[in-house]
Motif scaffolding. Structure first.
Motif, PDB file in Angstrom:
ATOM      1  N   VAL A 251     -34.841 118.215  76.708  1.00 16.01           N
ATOM      2  CA  VAL A 251     -33.445 118.657  76.736  1.00 16.01           C
ATOM      3  C   VAL A 251     -33.365 120.104  76.269  1.00 16.01           C
ATOM      4  O   VAL A 251     -32.679 120.949  76.879  1.00 16.01           O
ATOM      5  CB  VAL A 251     -32.577 117.736  75.859  1.00 16.01           C
ATOM      6  CG1 VAL A 251     -31.152 118.287  75.765  1.00 16.01           C
ATOM      7  CG2 VAL A 251     -32.562 116.322  76.421  1.00 16.01           C
ATOM      8  N   GLY A 252     -34.079 120.418  75.187  1.00 15.46           N
ATOM      9  CA  GLY A 252     -34.109 121.796  74.703  1.00 15.46           C
ATOM     10  C   GLY A 252     -34.756 122.742  75.687  1.00 15.46           C
ATOM     11  O   GLY A 252     -34.300 123.884  75.865  1.00 15.46           O
ATOM     12  N   LEU A 253     -35.817 122.299  76.354  1.00 11.90           N
ATOM     13  CA  LEU A 253     -36.473 123.128  77.356  1.00 11.90           C
ATOM     14  C   LEU A 253     -35.557 123.382  78.547  1.00 11.90           C
ATOM     15  O   LEU A 253     -35.523 124.484  79.102  1.00 11.90           O
ATOM     16  CB  LEU A 253     -37.768 122.470  77.817  1.00 11.90           C
ATOM     17  CG  LEU A 253     -38.962 122.582  76.877  1.00 11.90           C
ATOM     18  CD1 LEU A 253     -40.120 121.735  77.384  1.00 11.90           C
ATOM     19  CD2 LEU A 253     -39.399 124.039  76.724  1.00 11.90           C
ATOM     20  N   ALA A 254     -34.818 122.348  78.948  1.00 11.73           N
ATOM     21  CA  ALA A 254     -33.886 122.521  80.070  1.00 11.73           C
ATOM     22  C   ALA A 254     -32.831 123.570  79.724  1.00 11.73           C
ATOM     23  O   ALA A 254     -32.495 124.429  80.559  1.00 11.73           O
ATOM     24  CB  ALA A 254     -33.224 121.186  80.416  1.00 11.73           C
ATOM     25  N   ALA A 255     -32.323 123.508  78.498  1.00 14.64           N
ATOM     26  CA  ALA A 255     -31.314 124.491  78.082  1.00 14.64           C
ATOM     27  C   ALA A 255     -31.907 125.892  78.031  1.00 14.64           C
ATOM     28  O   ALA A 255     -31.262 126.872  78.453  1.00 14.64           O
ATOM     29  CB  ALA A 255     -30.753 124.094  76.717  1.00 14.64           C
ATOM     30  N   THR A 256     -33.123 126.008  77.531  1.00 11.03           N
ATOM     31  CA  THR A 256     -33.784 127.313  77.479  1.00 11.03           C
ATOM     32  C   THR A 256     -34.010 127.865  78.884  1.00 11.03           C
ATOM     33  O   THR A 256     -33.775 129.053  79.146  1.00 11.03           O
ATOM     34  CB  THR A 256     -35.129 127.198  76.740  1.00 11.03           C
ATOM     35  OG1 THR A 256     -34.891 126.751  75.396  1.00 11.03           O
ATOM     36  CG2 THR A 256     -35.871 128.520  76.713  1.00 11.03           C
ATOM     37  N   ALA A 257     -34.463 127.001  79.787  1.00 14.08           N
ATOM     38  CA  ALA A 257     -34.704 127.439  81.161  1.00 14.08           C
ATOM     39  C   ALA A 257     -33.417 127.933  81.818  1.00 14.08           C
ATOM     40  O   ALA A 257     -33.405 128.962  82.505  1.00 14.08           O
ATOM     41  CB  ALA A 257     -35.318 126.300  81.968  1.00 14.08           C
ATOM     42  N   ARG A 258     -32.330 127.218  81.599  1.00 17.71           N
ATOM     43  CA  ARG A 258     -31.051 127.651  82.180  1.00 17.71           C
ATOM     44  C   ARG A 258     -30.618 128.997  81.585  1.00 17.71           C
ATOM     45  O   ARG A 258     -30.173 129.897  82.311  1.00 17.71           O
ATOM     46  CB  ARG A 258     -29.976 126.592  81.932  1.00 17.71           C
ATOM     47  CG  ARG A 258     -30.119 125.339  82.791  1.00 17.71           C
ATOM     48  CD  ARG A 258     -28.861 124.481  82.733  1.00 17.71           C
ATOM     49  NE  ARG A 258     -28.609 123.980  81.379  1.00 17.71           N
ATOM     50  CZ  ARG A 258     -29.065 122.825  80.918  1.00 17.71           C
ATOM     51  NH1 ARG A 258     -29.800 122.042  81.686  1.00 17.71           N
ATOM     52  NH2 ARG A 258     -28.775 122.436  79.689  1.00 17.71           N
ATOM     53  N   ALA A 259     -30.756 129.128  80.272  1.00 17.75           N
ATOM     54  CA  ALA A 259     -30.332 130.369  79.619  1.00 17.75           C
ATOM     55  C   ALA A 259     -31.168 131.565  80.064  1.00 17.75           C
ATOM     56  O   ALA A 259     -30.659 132.688  80.142  1.00 17.75           O
ATOM     57  CB  ALA A 259     -30.416 130.207  78.101  1.00 17.75           C
TER      58      ALA A 259
END
Length: 483
Positions: A251-259
């Motif tokens: 979940v944290g990686l997905a948010a980082t990738a989007r950002a």
């Protein structure tokens, strides 16, 4: 010259041989527990594989007899109930027969207007649903997790390079493309970097905390690369690391990738299939947010080699990375090639086998709910083994057990730390050579571990009780009592 064929001249005689083959394999599968988990090959048998090229026919019966004598008794053991080495599935009797049916039909699976292509489309739709991907997601069945993730990286490269990488290649003076994963990322990432022309140094291995990628270190690495004028394009999360079964904060990686405007790929070789289970889904939370995911069906779906799946959320991006045309494979409005060759446009292979049939038959026969229960059973077995290890004063658990991998060692008080690695490697080898069980070995925080990776539908709790007893006995024998 008389014309010939590879069809048997006597179909009834071949039918009898074929029936014997089926019976022999079913006998083999039904008696696995009576056999050693692995046995060394006698030197005479090994030497027999140096025979000259056959020029004259020996006949189907004699060729098959050779298989029974020299091949069938000496596998690596992955079908056995006590095989937990590496992460290798066991196959099922139904899927074995599906392989025979698929080979009998022998369809060309680039596409074409045929029922086997519809089977693969349906299987991909089912697998997308199991992974929480949208109904319009694209996918492809491939040989294994390495190929699934390599293809995903090629899609990511095309989608996020900032230029037409297919047309211009990587030799046009553009900024260096870089991508990220943890130090626990499987070796496919570096191999893919080489194959795709990125170079091994384009993969940034980010430190882990508690066996999971350090998100702060990841963000710092991305910022540093951008400051140097390089172009980050992808971040890899792992669902079920090879060493310990840990899952990154997806979940944290997905948010980082989007950002950061990066492609987010999940290497879910075995762990992603925990998403099938409602009870285990939170342990791999975030797989459903990936731009792409690769996972093996010959691991935690228990199917025979080879079968893996690549899913890509954006079907247009998937096709854009691979689609090509030629007049000899142009689609027509009617006839055999109506609808074109959609699977050829999703990867590098034109010729493909009918991998989808064993998946289709298995899901229809057993259902996704039974698959979830079998995965839950393996996780419960891992937790049982971990409790056994923790209850034994001479055994030491070397890593947490978040999913289905247990890493431990024999560590009696009478053996100095510097002697434990050699002792445990000797225990592992004696255990394998005894035929009782096949775990594998790894290194955890600089310490040699006996590694038990459980994706085995034939294992029972008693098997893990026997493993612990054998490790203790072999350990005491290997160190001469130790005390």
């Amino acid at each position: 010259m008389a014309e010939d064929s590879f069809d048997p001249p006597d179909w009834d005689r071949f039918r009898a041989l074929a029936h014997r083959m089926v019976d022999d394999m079913l006998d083999h599968l039904s008696t696995l527990r009576d056999k050693p988990a692995w046995q060394p090959m006698p030197q005479a048998v090994r030497a027999s594989f140096e025979s000259p090229l056959p020029r004259e026919p020996r006949g189907e019966e004699e060729a098959y007899a050779d298989f029974v004598r020299r091949v069938l008794p000496y596998p690596n053991g992955n079908l056995h109930p006590r095989f937990w080495g590496w992460v290798q599935g066991n196959g099922t009797p139904l899927a074995m027969m599906a392989e025979m049916l698929a080979a009998g039909m022998n369809p060309h699976m680039a596409g074409f207007d045929q029922a086997p292509a519809l089977v693969e489309h349906e299987v991909l739709r089912w697998l997308a649903e199991l992974m929480g991907f949208p109904s319009g997601a694209s996918g492809l069945l491939v040989t294994g997790g390495t190929m699934a993730s390599t293809l995903a990286l090629a899609v990511a490269r095309h989608a996020k390079a900032g230029f037409d990488v297919r047309e211009e290649g990587l030799q046009s003076g553009r900024p260096r493309l870089v991508f990220y994963g943890s130090t626990e990322t499987h070796g496919w990432a570096k191999k893919a970097a080489e194959l795709l022309g990125l170079g091994r140094s384009s993969f940034r291995a980010i430190a882990v905390a508690d066996h999971r990628i350090d998100l702060r270190a990841l963000r710092e690495a991305i910022a540093a690369d951008r400051a140097k004028g390089e172009r980050p394009f992808c971040v890899i999360g792992t669902a079920g690391t090879v060493n310990t079964g840990a899952t990154d904060d997806l979940v944290g990686l997905a948010a980082t990738a989007r950002a950061e405007d990066l492609w987010f790929h999940v290497d879910g070789a075995f762990g992603a299939l925990a998403h099938v289970s409602e009870r285990l889904r939170d342990r791999v939370a975030g797989v459903e947010q990936a731009d792409s995911i690769g996972f093996d069906l010959h691991k935690w779906m228990y199917l025979p080699f080879e079968a893996a799946c690549l899913l890509v959320r954006d079907g247009d991006a998937h096709r854009a990375a691979f689609a090509s045309s030629a007049p000899y494979i142009a689609a027509t409005s009617r006839g055999v090639i109506a609808g074109g060759l959609p699977f050829a446009d999703r990867g590098v292979d034109l010729s493909r086998g009918f991998k989808a049939l064993k998946v289709w038959l298995s899901l229809k026969a057993y259902g996704a709910d039974k698959l979830a229960r079998m995965i839950e059973q393996n996780v419960a077995q891992a937790e049982h083994l971990a409790r056994l290890v923790e209850a034994e004063p001479d055994l030491e658990l070397l890593a947490p057990v978040p999913l289905n991998v247990v890493c431990f060692r024999y560590a009696p008080s009478g053996v100095a730390e510097e002697g434990l690695d050699a002792l445990n490697e000797e225990i592992l080898l004696r255990l394998q050579e005894s035929g009782l069980a096949v775990p594998s070995g790894t290194t955890i925080d600089g310490r040699f571990a006996i590694r038990v990776a459980i994706v085995n539908h034939r294992s029972r709790r008693d098997d893990f009780d026997a493993l612990v007893g054998a490790v203790k006995a072999l350990g005491a024998a290997a160190c001469g009592g130790c005390r």
